[in-house]
Write a protein that holds these residues in place. Structure first.
Motif, PDB file in Angstrom:
ATOM      1  N   UNK A  19      -0.594   1.699   7.926  1.00 54.31           N
ATOM      2  CA  UNK A  19       0.477   1.399   6.768  1.00 54.31           C
ATOM      3  C   UNK A  19      -0.796   1.891   5.592  1.00 54.31           C
ATOM      4  N   UNK A  20      -1.896   1.690   5.190  1.00 53.14           N
ATOM      5  CA  UNK A  20      -1.995   0.738   4.074  1.00 53.14           C
ATOM      6  C   UNK A  20      -2.503   2.746   3.292  1.00 53.14           C
ATOM      7  N   UNK A  21      -3.107   3.276   4.553  1.00 50.38           N
ATOM      8  CA  UNK A  21      -3.308   4.333   4.175  1.00 50.38           C
ATOM      9  C   UNK A  21      -2.534   5.518   4.290  1.00 50.38           C
ATOM     10  N   UNK A  22      -1.444   5.194   4.669  1.00 50.13           N
ATOM     11  CA  UNK A  22      -0.278   6.276   4.246  1.00 50.13           C
ATOM     12  C   UNK A  22       0.803   6.057   2.399  1.00 50.13           C
ATOM     13  N   UNK A  23       0.178   4.574   2.521  1.00 53.45           N
ATOM     14  CA  UNK A  23       0.943   4.730   1.177  1.00 53.45           C
ATOM     15  C   UNK A  23      -0.151   4.889  -0.326  1.00 53.45           C
ATOM     16  N   UNK A 226       0.959  -4.103  -2.237  1.00 52.09           N
ATOM     17  CA  UNK A 226       2.154  -3.263  -2.352  1.00 52.09           C
ATOM     18  C   UNK A 226       2.435  -3.436  -1.472  1.00 52.09           C
ATOM     19  N   UNK A 227       2.024  -3.148  -0.401  1.00 46.09           N
ATOM     20  CA  UNK A 227       2.392  -2.047   1.219  1.00 46.09           C
ATOM     21  C   UNK A 227       2.213  -3.450   1.996  1.00 46.09           C
ATOM     22  N   UNK A 228       1.432  -4.471   2.018  1.00 41.64           N
ATOM     23  CA  UNK A 228       0.764  -5.103   3.477  1.00 41.64           C
ATOM     24  C   UNK A 228       2.432  -5.900   3.954  1.00 41.64           C
ATOM     25  N   UNK A 229       2.991  -5.713   5.203  1.00 42.60           N
ATOM     26  CA  UNK A 229       3.650  -6.600   5.850  1.00 42.60           C
ATOM     27  C   UNK A 229       4.926  -5.175   5.705  1.00 42.60           C
ATOM     28  N   UNK A 230       4.683  -4.246   5.445  1.00 37.25           N
ATOM     29  CA  UNK A 230       6.171  -3.268   5.299  1.00 37.25           C
ATOM     30  C   UNK A 230       5.786  -2.703   6.417  1.00 37.25           C
ATOM     31  N   UNK A 231       7.406  -2.002   7.127  1.00 41.99           N
ATOM     32  CA  UNK A 231       7.370  -1.763   8.265  1.00 41.99           C
ATOM     33  C   UNK A 231       6.491  -0.416   8.955  1.00 41.99           C
ATOM     34  N   UNK A 236       8.011   4.958   5.706  1.00 44.73           N
ATOM     35  CA  UNK A 236       8.492   6.841   5.900  1.00 44.73           C
ATOM     36  C   UNK A 236       8.523   6.677   4.915  1.00 44.73           C
ATOM     37  N   UNK A 237      10.670   5.764   4.599  1.00 38.68           N
ATOM     38  CA  UNK A 237      11.175   5.479   3.091  1.00 38.68           C
ATOM     39  C   UNK A 237      10.847   5.823   1.217  1.00 38.68           C
TER      40      UNK A 237
END
Length: 289
Positions: A19-23, A226-231, A236-237
């Motif tokens: 998740x962190x990399x994509x964010x 900012x991104x931790x906890x995002x599914x 993707x959204x």
């Protein structure tokens, strides 16, 4: 051909890193893109591999004419781009960069992510002949320094502390005492088969890649809250929204033809070499007019 294996440890798990990399890629690409320059996505589609399973294929153009050092800009067309093709079978990815203007130039990046501290000797199962040539470079997101103009105190891993997870700041021995910890293993092969320039250009490109990897991984950690906890669905959204904004900036000159709804690239693709720590060759090595 110059081969290096970069190992970048992160105070994350492999699943968190996904998740962190994509964010980080989406936000970084948006910040670095501007009118007529940045990442233009051409293809973004599912792909199947008999050994790796289901994945994603992306192809894009990286427009960066003004981001190159002046000694390179004098030798290339005004509208210059690099083509990136990426196959994402997380936790394994492969990315290739080519340039139609420089047919003897290419960069290949194979990556694998493991929940360890960078201690796996041959994580990507390289053949013996590549292992003999490989140089291992451990990138430390806390102790390694960026070029001065790239430094931001808010992105300093030795000062950042995550409010959500309590991780950080990272001290000199953070890799020995931090849990969780994972490592991004990246084998990068640079080819520039032009007599008289090969050694210098391949070393130059690797120096630029190292700066890009260091900055991107510093940002992935210091943007943790900012991104931790995002599914993955929420991510993707976010990607879709931020990529639409990024493409609007990149396509504003009207000469690009990409898909404004496509997802962002797999790797940190918005490359600014003009002020990199390696942006100038030694005086004796600069190409003569």
């Amino acid at each position: 051909m110059l081969t290096k294996e970069y190992r970048i440890c992160m105070p994350l798990t492999v699943e968190e890193y996904r998740i962190g990399q994509l964010y980080m890629i989406s936000k970084h690409s948006h910040e670095q893109s501007e009118k007529g320059e940045g990442v233009e996505v051409l293809v973004n589609e599912p792909v199947d591999d008999p050994q790796l399973g289901n994945g994603q294929l992306t192809e894009k153009r990286i427009h960066l004419s003004s981001r190159l050092p002046s000694w390179i800009r004098g030798m290339i067309p005004r509208f210059f781009y690099i083509t990136e093709k990426a196959w994402n079978f997380y936790p394994y990815t492969k990315t290739e960069y080519t340039c139609s203007f420089l047919p003897r130039f290419s960069v290949s990046v194979e990556s694998r992510y493991e929940d360890d501290a960078g201690i796996t000797d041959n994580c990507l199962n390289l053949p013996a002949e590549i292992l003999l040539e490989r140089e291992v470079d451990h990138i430390d997101i806390a102790q390694d320094c960026l070029p001065v103009h790239k430094y931001k105190e808010s992105e300093d891993c030795t000062k950042y502390k995550s409010a959500k997870t309590g991780r950080g700041p990272l001290g000199p021995q953070w890799k020995e005492i931090t849990h969780p910890i994972m490592c991004s293993y990246k084998v990068v092969i640079v080819r520039f088969e032009v007599w008289g320039f090969q050694t210098r250009v391949e070393a130059f490109v690797h120096s630029c890649i190292r700066d890009i990897l260091l900055l991107g991984h510093k940002q992935a950690f210091t943007w943790l809250d900012e991104w931790h906890g995002m599914s993955l669905e929420e991510l993707r959204e976010y990607e879709k929204n931020i990529q639409a904004q990024t493409n609007q900036k990149v396509l504003s000159d009207g000469y690009c033809t990409g898909n404004a709804e496509a997802a962002p690239p797999e790797s940190t693709s918005v490359i600014d070499l003009s002020n990199s720590s390696a942006s100038r060759l030694p005086a004796a090595e600069k190409p003569k007019p």
